[in-house]
Scaffold this active site. Structure first.
Site, PDB file in Angstrom:
ATOM      1  N   LYS A 285       0.839  -1.204   0.000  1.00 47.68           N
ATOM      2  CA  LYS A 285       0.000   0.000   0.000  1.00 47.68           C
ATOM      3  C   LYS A 285       0.869   1.247   0.000  1.00 47.68           C
ATOM      4  O   LYS A 285       0.631   2.189  -0.766  1.00 47.68           O
ATOM      5  CB  LYS A 285      -0.935  -0.008   1.235  1.00 47.68           C
TER       6      LYS A 285
ATOM      7  N   GLN B 140      -4.848  -1.372   9.546  1.00 48.43           N
ATOM      8  CA  GLN B 140      -4.744  -2.710   8.963  1.00 48.43           C
ATOM      9  C   GLN B 140      -5.373  -3.751   9.896  1.00 48.43           C
ATOM     10  O   GLN B 140      -5.028  -3.816  11.082  1.00 48.43           O
ATOM     11  CB  GLN B 140      -3.257  -3.037   8.703  1.00 48.43           C
TER      12      GLN B 140
ATOM     13  N   ASP C 138     -11.281   2.778   4.033  1.00 46.85           N
ATOM     14  CA  ASP C 138     -11.675   1.370   3.940  1.00 46.85           C
ATOM     15  C   ASP C 138     -13.200   1.237   3.872  1.00 46.85           C
ATOM     16  O   ASP C 138     -13.722   0.170   3.550  1.00 46.85           O
ATOM     17  CB  ASP C 138     -11.154   0.595   5.167  1.00 46.85           C
TER      18      ASP C 138
END
Ligand code: NAD
Length: 296
Positions: free
Chosen positions: A54, A98, A121
């Site tokens: 990422k 994460q 997200d």
């Protein structure tokens, strides 16, 4: 029928190039550089790989990447304090924590402490509610990638019968909401669905998000249907490690009109959509027009 292969790797490269163009324009015309903060708690090897990837792709499209690596025994208070700091940092437009988090941390509490406008997200409860009611939201990256590929292949999805196999909060449910938003007739199938083969055989669009290697055989697929395989399963075959999806690719490709391979289908789209979401969040934060074709 031999299916057209939907090349997610090439499509993701196209999305990243679009993002990079827009980022360059933002810098030049507005003096703004989008920034993505990624928070990793602990040393889970798979998570470390994702976070590295990422960060690398964020920099490649010209955005600022802020990585925060915290010890596995970081307290909830310390993690919440960091998120609060990032929420209030104007250089940070997207925040990603994460997952999975170590067991002593409450995932729901942590995710819901992110400013919904920076929740790239799309897991914050406000974004889930906005998506469910057809309002502007941040959309989870994997389902957004699937939607982009479907729109690219079909143009309009209106009136199509779509079956989503899997009802998880990160893939199945948001995928179903997105398809509904594009006026598909949507069925969500799951582990308790009666006669799954019959349900899948009715579908013009099949999205498989289960996590069971090759569980959908070709004879469940309606002739000409579009198959989006979200599954990523590591198996051993002929003494070698292999990645396979939730769909039996060889037999499904004989009946489908179009199909995503594994690897090289949905997978690469997820990070590309994370970058797209960060760009969208940055444009919204600065009251600028949203990038075309990169949102739901
Ligand atoms: P999950 O385990 O949270 O959910 C799986 C869903 O499948 C559940 O809702 C369950 O009801 C359903 N299910 C289980 N057994 C079933 C059966 N026999 N028949 C029908 N439905 C059944 O998984 P998830 O997080 O949604 O992920 C699904 C798959 O997608 C995994 O392989 C995961 O690795 C992959 N994934 C890929 C990406 C990507 O970037 N490509 C992103 C997220 C997840």
């Amino acid at each position: 029928m031999v299916a057209q292969v939907i090349d997610g790797k090439a499509f993701a490269a196209k999305v990243r190039a679009q993002v990079a163009d827009q980022v360059a324009k933002l810098k030049e015309e507005n003096g703004i550089t989008p920034g993505l903060a990624v928070v990793l708690v602990g040393e889970d090897p798979a998570s470390q790989v994702y976070v590295r990837s990422k960060g690398k792709q964020t920099v490649e499209v010209g955005m600022n990447s802020y990585e925060h690596k915290l010890d596995v025994d970081t307290s909830e208070d310390d993690l919440l304090a960091l998120i609060d700091k990032l929420n209030n940092d104007p250089a940070v437009h997207g925040i990603l924590v994460q997952l999975p988090l170590p067991k002593h941390l409450n995932e729901d509490l942590v995710i819901n402490s992110i400013d919904p406008a920076k929740d790239v997200d799309g897991f914050h409860i406000s974004n889930v509610g906005l998506l469910g009611t057809g309002q502007k939201s941040m959309v989870p990256c994997t389902p957004l990638g699937c939607l982009m590929m479907l729109r690219d292949h079909h143009g309009s999805l209106s009136g199509m019968d779509a079956v989503v196999i899997g009802r998880s909060n990160i893939v199945g449910k948001p995928m179903a909401q997105l398809l509904l938003g594009d006026s598909c007739t949507v069925t969500i199938a799951h582990s308790r669905t009666k006669d799954l083969p019959d349900v899948v055989r009715r579908a013009d669009i099949v999205v498989a998000a289960v996590g069971r290697p090759e569980m959908v055989p070709g004879d469940w697929i309606k002739e000409g249907a579009t198959v989006i395989d979200v599954g990523i399963n590591r198996i051993e075959r002929d003494g070698k490690n292999k990645l396979v999806g939730d769909v039996d690719y060889a037999s499904a490709a004989e009946r489908a009109g179009a199909i995503t391979p594994v690897p090289g289908g949905v997978g690469p789209m997820t990070i590309a959509c994370l970058l797209a979401n960060t760009l969208t969040a940055c444009c919204r934060a600065n009251s600028l027009p949203e990038p075309e074709g990169l949102t739901a």
